[in-house]
Design a protein around this motif. Structure first.
Motif, mmCIF file in Angstrom:
data_model
loop_
_atom_site.group_PDB
_atom_site.id
_atom_site.type_symbol
_atom_site.label_atom_id
_atom_site.label_comp_id
_atom_site.label_asym_id
_atom_site.label_seq_id
_atom_site.Cartn_x
_atom_site.Cartn_y
_atom_site.Cartn_z
ATOM 1 N N CYS A 199 1.264 17.385 0.137
ATOM 2 C CA CYS A 199 1.107 16.626 1.387
ATOM 3 C C CYS A 199 2.390 16.836 2.194
ATOM 4 N N ILE A 200 2.283 17.555 3.294
ATOM 5 C CA ILE A 200 3.454 17.915 4.089
ATOM 6 C C ILE A 200 3.231 17.491 5.540
ATOM 7 N N MET A 201 4.270 16.900 6.114
ATOM 8 C CA MET A 201 4.202 16.536 7.545
ATOM 9 C C MET A 201 4.010 17.806 8.375
ATOM 10 N N ASN A 202 3.079 17.758 9.307
ATOM 11 C CA ASN A 202 2.780 18.900 10.175
ATOM 12 C C ASN A 202 2.336 20.124 9.372
ATOM 13 N N GLY A 203 1.675 19.845 8.237
ATOM 14 C CA GLY A 203 1.250 20.945 7.375
ATOM 15 C C GLY A 203 -0.218 21.278 7.503
ATOM 16 N N GLY A 204 -0.869 20.779 8.520
ATOM 17 C CA GLY A 204 -2.280 21.087 8.723
ATOM 18 C C GLY A 204 -3.218 20.097 8.062
ATOM 19 N N ILE A 205 -2.678 19.178 7.266
ATOM 20 C CA ILE A 205 -3.487 18.136 6.619
ATOM 21 C C ILE A 205 -3.186 16.811 7.312
ATOM 22 N N LYS A 206 -4.226 16.025 7.554
ATOM 23 C CA LYS A 206 -4.026 14.758 8.258
ATOM 24 C C LYS A 206 -3.198 13.796 7.417
ATOM 25 N N VAL A 207 -2.102 13.312 7.982
ATOM 26 C CA VAL A 207 -1.204 12.364 7.315
ATOM 27 C C VAL A 207 -1.428 10.969 7.905
ATOM 28 N N HIS A 208 -1.485 9.959 7.017
ATOM 29 C CA HIS A 208 -1.584 8.573 7.496
ATOM 30 C C HIS A 208 -0.268 8.207 8.167
ATOM 31 N N THR A 209 -0.333 7.824 9.411
ATOM 32 C CA THR A 209 0.897 7.553 10.163
ATOM 33 C C THR A 209 1.263 6.065 10.183
ATOM 34 N N LYS A 210 0.321 5.209 9.873
ATOM 35 C CA LYS A 210 0.614 3.769 9.876
ATOM 36 C C LYS A 210 1.466 3.398 8.665
ATOM 37 N N GLY A 211 2.374 2.441 8.852
ATOM 38 C CA GLY A 211 3.168 1.935 7.739
ATOM 39 C C GLY A 211 2.366 0.943 6.896
ATOM 40 N N CYS A 212 2.627 0.894 5.594
ATOM 41 C CA CYS A 212 1.871 0.008 4.696
ATOM 42 C C CYS A 212 2.276 -1.454 4.866
ATOM 43 N N TYR A 213 3.497 -1.688 5.303
ATOM 44 C CA TYR A 213 3.942 -3.071 5.502
ATOM 45 C C TYR A 213 3.074 -3.772 6.538
ATOM 46 N N GLU A 214 2.828 -3.091 7.642
ATOM 47 C CA GLU A 214 2.025 -3.677 8.714
ATOM 48 C C GLU A 214 0.604 -3.994 8.234
ATOM 49 N N GLU A 215 0.039 -3.080 7.437
ATOM 50 C CA GLU A 215 -1.321 -3.278 6.932
ATOM 51 C C GLU A 215 -1.381 -4.411 5.917
ATOM 52 N N LEU A 216 -0.411 -4.462 5.010
ATOM 53 C CA LEU A 216 -0.367 -5.537 4.014
ATOM 54 C C LEU A 216 -0.129 -6.889 4.672
ATOM 55 N N GLU A 217 0.764 -6.900 5.667
ATOM 56 C CA GLU A 217 1.062 -8.129 6.382
ATOM 57 C C GLU A 217 -0.198 -8.689 7.029
ATOM 58 N N MET A 218 -0.997 -7.807 7.633
ATOM 59 C CA MET A 218 -2.231 -8.250 8.277
ATOM 60 C C MET A 218 -3.212 -8.809 7.251
ATOM 61 N N ARG A 219 -3.325 -8.149 6.086
ATOM 62 C CA ARG A 219 -4.224 -8.624 5.034
ATOM 63 C C ARG A 219 -3.831 -10.025 4.561
ATOM 64 N N VAL A 220 -2.545 -10.211 4.312
ATOM 65 C CA VAL A 220 -2.073 -11.493 3.796
ATOM 66 C C VAL A 220 -2.206 -12.591 4.845
ATOM 67 N N ARG A 221 -1.905 -12.276 6.082
ATOM 68 C CA ARG A 221 -2.021 -13.274 7.153
ATOM 69 C C ARG A 221 -3.478 -13.687 7.367
ATOM 70 N N ASN A 222 -4.395 -12.721 7.300
ATOM 71 C CA ASN A 222 -5.817 -13.049 7.427
ATOM 72 C C ASN A 222 -6.270 -13.935 6.272
ATOM 73 N N GLY A 223 -5.772 -13.611 5.066
ATOM 74 C CA GLY A 223 -6.102 -14.426 3.898
ATOM 75 C C GLY A 223 -5.555 -15.836 4.023
ATOM 76 N N ALA A 224 -4.338 -15.944 4.560
ATOM 77 C CA ALA A 224 -3.725 -17.261 4.752
ATOM 78 C C ALA A 224 -4.522 -18.094 5.742
ATOM 79 N N THR A 225 -5.035 -17.453 6.785
ATOM 80 C CA THR A 225 -5.827 -18.169 7.786
ATOM 81 C C THR A 225 -7.100 -18.740 7.169
ATOM 82 N N ILE A 226 -7.733 -17.954 6.306
ATOM 83 C CA ILE A 226 -8.950 -18.425 5.616
ATOM 84 C C ILE A 226 -8.622 -19.618 4.730
#
Length: 235
Positions: A176-203
């Motif tokens: 898995c190489i940046m700019n290597g012709g394969i799609k790389v996930h660009t989003k950070g995992c912190y932001e995604e985890l934070e959203m999951r936990v905050r949604n869970g907290a709201t419930i």
């Protein structure tokens, strides 16, 4: 001889407890939903973040049992059981209110702790950390803490490459190489985890506090019926 008012309270309390039993199932479902949503990533989450949904599931099981206790006490007009029911409701009310408050607290102060945990596991990168990172990056389609560049900073894998879980690839032997012709996930995992936990907290906040205040009505009804039964017995 039963008074009309006592009969009304009795049947209102009975139907209230049928609804209450259903709400117990709802509480269990809400806790299980949140736990399944964030539980897969518990390697990066503090135990206090996992605890509220577990407590809510436990409380839901007790609510389901107590509802039947209330139904029986209302139909049989058993003073002692109604008082026990009211007392149990107060305890459950306290637990659910505490869960709601705890969820509200960790919703606002968990962020720095989670980011620190993510960064430390990236720097240490033990085998357990590697498995956990691959799991979160594949499931959330993210890469690194704030982005793919974090792996270059961490220097725990070959320079210029990323963990294979950062890329959308079918061949796990490829790099898995940046700019290597394969799609790389660009989003950070912190932001995604934070959203999951905050949604869970709201419930948890909505279910825990919302149902807790409904239980106050149950306590009032149980006490009114118990008082009416005692008055009838004293005549």
């Amino acid at each position: 001889m039963e008074s009309c008012g006592m009969n009304v309270i009795k049947y209102i309390l009975f139907f209230f407890n049928l609804i209450f039993a259903i709400s117990g199932i709802g509480i269990i479902a809400a806790g299980a939903l949140v736990l399944s949503d964030v539980g897969d990533f518990n390697h990066f989450l503090e135990s206090r973040i996992i605890a509220p949904p577990v407590v809510l599931i436990f409380a839901g099981c007790i609510v389901f049992f107590i509802a039947f206790l209330g139904c029986y006490g209302a139909i049989k007009e058993n003073y002692t059981m109604l008082i026990v029911f009211a007392g149990a409701l107060v305890i459950i009310f306290t637990i659910e209110l505490a869960v709601g408050i705890t969820a509200a607290v960790f919703k606002t102060d968990f962020s720095n702790g989670m980011k620190g945990t993510l960064k430390s596991t990236m720097m240490n990168y033990t085998e357990a950390d590697k498995v956990a990172w691959d799991n979160v990056q594949r499931k959330l389609e993210c890469c690194g803490v704030d982005g793919p560049e974090d792996w270059e900073t961490a220097k725990v894998i070959e320079s210029g490459t990323l963990p294979t879980s950062c890329c959308e690839m079918t061949d796990t032997n490829s790099k898995c190489i940046m700019n290597g012709g394969i799609k790389v996930h660009t989003k950070g995992c912190y932001e995604e985890l934070e959203m999951r936990v905050r949604n869970g907290a709201t419930i948890l906040i909505g279910v825990g506090i919302g149902i807790a205040f409904v239980e106050i009505a149950g306590v009032v009804l149980a006490c009114c019926l118990a008082s009416a039964i005692k008055r009838e017995g004293d005549k």
